[in-house]
Write an enzyme that holds these catalytic residues in place. Structure first.
Site, PDB file in Angstrom:
ATOM      1  N   LYS A 272      -1.267  10.140   8.308  1.00 38.10           N
ATOM      2  CA  LYS A 272      -2.453   9.309   8.545  1.00 38.10           C
ATOM      3  C   LYS A 272      -3.278   9.801   9.740  1.00 38.10           C
ATOM      4  O   LYS A 272      -3.416   9.112  10.760  1.00 38.10           O
ATOM      5  CB  LYS A 272      -2.052   7.821   8.728  1.00 38.10           C
ATOM      6  CG  LYS A 272      -1.101   7.273   7.666  1.00 38.10           C
ATOM      7  CD  LYS A 272      -1.801   6.825   6.420  1.00 38.10           C
ATOM      8  CE  LYS A 272      -1.015   6.543   5.190  1.00 38.10           C
ATOM      9  NZ  LYS A 272       0.339   6.342   4.999  1.00 38.10           N
TER      10      LYS A 272
ATOM     11  N   ASP B 211      -2.798   8.802  -6.227  1.00 41.63           N
ATOM     12  CA  ASP B 211      -1.895   7.749  -5.750  1.00 41.63           C
ATOM     13  C   ASP B 211      -2.484   6.440  -6.271  1.00 41.63           C
ATOM     14  O   ASP B 211      -3.609   6.088  -5.929  1.00 41.63           O
ATOM     15  CB  ASP B 211      -1.879   7.806  -4.214  1.00 41.63           C
ATOM     16  CG  ASP B 211      -1.099   6.660  -3.590  1.00 41.63           C
ATOM     17  OD1 ASP B 211      -1.043   5.569  -4.171  1.00 41.63           O
ATOM     18  OD2 ASP B 211      -0.570   6.857  -2.486  1.00 41.63           O
TER      19      ASP B 211
ATOM     20  N   ASP C 275       4.518   6.117  -6.647  1.00 46.49           N
ATOM     21  CA  ASP C 275       3.170   5.646  -7.003  1.00 46.49           C
ATOM     22  C   ASP C 275       2.197   6.795  -7.234  1.00 46.49           C
ATOM     23  O   ASP C 275       0.992   6.630  -7.091  1.00 46.49           O
ATOM     24  CB  ASP C 275       2.622   4.691  -5.919  1.00 46.49           C
ATOM     25  CG  ASP C 275       2.550   5.346  -4.555  1.00 46.49           C
ATOM     26  OD1 ASP C 275       2.976   6.503  -4.399  1.00 46.49           O
ATOM     27  OD2 ASP C 275       2.040   4.684  -3.626  1.00 46.49           O
TER      28      ASP C 275
HETATM   29  N1  GDD Z   1      13.064   2.431  -1.391  1.00 43.44           N
HETATM   30  C1  GDD Z   1      12.034   2.411  -0.561  1.00 43.44           C
HETATM   31  N2  GDD Z   1      12.214   1.889   0.685  1.00 43.44           N
HETATM   32  N3  GDD Z   1      10.857   2.903  -0.949  1.00 43.44           N
HETATM   33  C2  GDD Z   1       9.823   2.878  -0.080  1.00 43.44           C
HETATM   34  C3  GDD Z   1       9.935   2.348   1.218  1.00 43.44           C
HETATM   35  C4  GDD Z   1      11.217   1.830   1.612  1.00 43.44           C
HETATM   36  O1  GDD Z   1      11.415   1.332   2.725  1.00 43.44           O
HETATM   37  N4  GDD Z   1       8.744   2.456   1.844  1.00 43.44           N
HETATM   38  C5  GDD Z   1       7.909   3.043   0.961  1.00 43.44           C
HETATM   39  N5  GDD Z   1       8.552   3.284  -0.211  1.00 43.44           N
HETATM   40  C6  GDD Z   1       8.002   3.925  -1.402  1.00 43.44           C
HETATM   41  C7  GDD Z   1       6.780   3.211  -1.933  1.00 43.44           C
HETATM   42  O2  GDD Z   1       7.178   2.306  -2.967  1.00 43.44           O
HETATM   43  C8  GDD Z   1       5.948   4.332  -2.496  1.00 43.44           C
HETATM   44  O3  GDD Z   1       6.300   4.629  -3.828  1.00 43.44           O
HETATM   45  C9  GDD Z   1       6.329   5.532  -1.647  1.00 43.44           C
HETATM   46  O4  GDD Z   1       7.565   5.195  -0.999  1.00 43.44           O
HETATM   47  C10 GDD Z   1       5.257   5.883  -0.600  1.00 43.44           C
HETATM   48  O5  GDD Z   1       4.914   4.729   0.127  1.00 43.44           O
HETATM   49  P1  GDD Z   1       3.405   4.260   0.296  1.00 43.44           P
HETATM   50  O6  GDD Z   1       3.439   3.003   1.092  1.00 43.44           O
HETATM   51  O7  GDD Z   1       2.694   4.266  -0.997  1.00 43.44           O
HETATM   52  O8  GDD Z   1       2.871   5.402   1.250  1.00 43.44           O
HETATM   53  P2  GDD Z   1       1.395   5.985   1.383  1.00 43.44           P
HETATM   54  O9  GDD Z   1       0.749   6.095   0.053  1.00 43.44           O
HETATM   55  O10 GDD Z   1       0.663   5.245   2.445  1.00 43.44           O
HETATM   56  O11 GDD Z   1       1.681   7.464   1.972  1.00 43.44           O
HETATM   57  C11 GDD Z   1       2.675   8.293   1.380  1.00 43.44           C
HETATM   58  O12 GDD Z   1       2.186   8.866   0.191  1.00 43.44           O
HETATM   59  C12 GDD Z   1       1.058   9.765   0.350  1.00 43.44           C
HETATM   60  C13 GDD Z   1       0.714  10.313  -1.019  1.00 43.44           C
HETATM   61  O13 GDD Z   1       0.274   9.290  -1.824  1.00 43.44           O
HETATM   62  C14 GDD Z   1       3.054   9.381   2.389  1.00 43.44           C
HETATM   63  O14 GDD Z   1       4.169  10.058   1.868  1.00 43.44           O
HETATM   64  C15 GDD Z   1       1.899  10.343   2.638  1.00 43.44           C
HETATM   65  O15 GDD Z   1       2.330  11.409   3.464  1.00 43.44           O
HETATM   66  C16 GDD Z   1       1.409  10.911   1.310  1.00 43.44           C
HETATM   67  O16 GDD Z   1       0.276  11.762   1.510  1.00 43.44           O
HETATM   68 MG    MG Z   2       1.131   5.415  -1.838  1.00 44.99          MG
END
Ligand code: GDD
Ligand code: MG
Length: 349
Positions: free
Chosen positions: A157, A218, A106
């Site tokens: 977080k 993001d 994303d």
């Molecule tokens: N296959 C799979 N399985 N993908 C997953 C899973 C899972 O269980 N959980 C999450 N994802 C994918 C989501 O689809 C997304 O593309 C990505 O992993 C990150 O998940 P988010 O839920 O969007 O996380 P976030 O935005 O709260 O935080 C993450 O991204 C940040 C940057 O945007 C973390 O990696 C943070 O450390 C980072 O700063």
């Molecule tokens: Mg994200």
């Protein structure tokens, strides 16, 4: 070098948009989001790409197929239930033979991946994580670094009093296959809470890459989804440019379409309508004197005569009634129907 895109999240923060369209393929300027990531990988010469899916996987496979239309070779893994970010990478183990670029599915960025790979190789790193500065790291993973570029601390977080830097995890990693051995099989496991702190405890060669002048966002919340569009329309995304702003459509000569707006194929735009700094998906129907401004409208939506839509995101197949006012911050799921003269938020009450 190969790639794995983590595209299994439910996209809860983008609901209702993600009820029928999983986040990895929500349209960004009328293209499924993942195509931007595929472009970035292809530009760096990476064609062997695995998509790690969990939520609505068929819809994603249906749109992207084997990747040949986009000049890459796509494979898929589908977890029986979400395994977490590191668990998803582990689940794809059988497909991983080489150092791998891992993308959160994303992130819209114009990063120069070749430069990241060069640095990773030169440092003989076990893992490299790309960082980006943001104003408020609390919604992200905070990453402290040492002078020599090594990661000093990873804190997912952080609370307000834990914030020590603006640099966060940009959701792009290069991982050597040996880190697979540090992830338990068959369990939910996270890069952010599990593998990364673990690499630090083990004293592994874990480096940060901080690119210069690189766009990063993001797209996982409505505000940022809209922001990504505004940035692309205004051509503020350094290495990503919209090729075609105008599809094949029908517009009355006395309709006003500004230069920034993007209009999909088969739209119909009636006399006196105005489309300003907006994206219309294919097959939209904009009636007389309707005005759509700073908004994203998905395919096959109809905006009634004299309706005013501003700063909104409107899903697929919606109907905005005549003279309705749809105000900033409005988010409508697919097939929403607003009665004539409706008003959403900001004004009426
Ligand atoms: N296959 C799979 N399985 N993908 C997953 C899973 C899972 O269980 N959980 C999450 N994802 C994918 C989501 O689809 C997304 O593309 C990505 O992993 C990150 O998940 P988010 O839920 O969007 O996380 P976030 O935005 O709260 O935080 C993450 O991204 C940040 C940057 O945007 C973390 O990696 C943070 O450390 C980072 O700063
Ligand atoms: Mg994200």
């Amino acid at each position: 070098m190969q790639a794995l895109i983590l595209a299994g999240g439910k996209g809860t923060r983008l609901r209702p948009l993600t009820v029928y369209t999983p986040k990895p393929i929500v349209p960004i300027c009328n293209r499924p989001f993942l195509l931007y990531q595929i472009d970035t990988l292809r530009r760096a010469g990476i064609k062997d790409i695995t998509l790690s899916l969990s939520y609505q996987p068929q819809k994603i496979e249906q749109q992207l197929g084997d990747g040949s239309d986009f000049g890459v070779n796509l494979k898929y893994t589908v977890e029986p239930q979400p395994m977490g970010t590191a668990g998803a990478y582990k689940y794809a183990e059988d497909l991983i033979r080489e150092p791998t670029v891992v993308f959160n599915g994303d992130i819209l960025t114009d990063i120069d991946l070749k430069a990241v790979i060069r640095e990773h190789t030169k440092r003989k790193a076990t893992a490299t994580i790309v960082l980006t500065p943001v104003e408020n790291p609390s919604a992200y993973g905070l990453v402290e670094t040492k002078k020599d570029g090594r990661v000093a601390r990873f804190l997912e977080k952080p609370t307000a009093d834990e914030i020590t830097t603006n640099n966060i995890n940009a959701g792009t990693y290069i991982l050597e296959p040996k880190v697979l051995d540090y992830i338990p099989a068959g369990e939910n496991h996270s890069f952010e809470y599990g593998l990364f702190p673990n690499l630090l405890e083990r004293g592994e060669e874990f480096y940060a890459h901080i690119p210069q002048r690189t766009y990063w966002i993001d797209i996982g919340t409505p505000e940022r989804y809209l922001q990504a569009h505004q940035d692309l329309l205004a051509d503020r995304v350094g290495r990503i440019h919209i090729k075609e702003r105008r599809g094949q459509f029908d517009a009355a000569t006395i309709a006003e379409l500004d230069e920034l707006s993007m209009i999909g194929d088969d739209c119909v735009i009636k006399p006196g309508a105005q489309i300003i700094n907006s994206v219309l998906g294919p097959g939209c129907y904009i009636e007389e004197k309707a005005r759509v401004e700073n908004s994203i409208v998905w395919a096959h939506t109809r905006v009634g005569a004299g309706a005013q839509v501003s700063g909104a995101i409107i899903g697929r197949g919606c109907h905005i009634g005549r003279a309705a006012t749809v105000n900033a911050g409005t988010l409508l799921g697919d097939k929403t129907s607003l009665t004539d003269y409706s008003q959403t938020g900001g004004g009426a009450l």
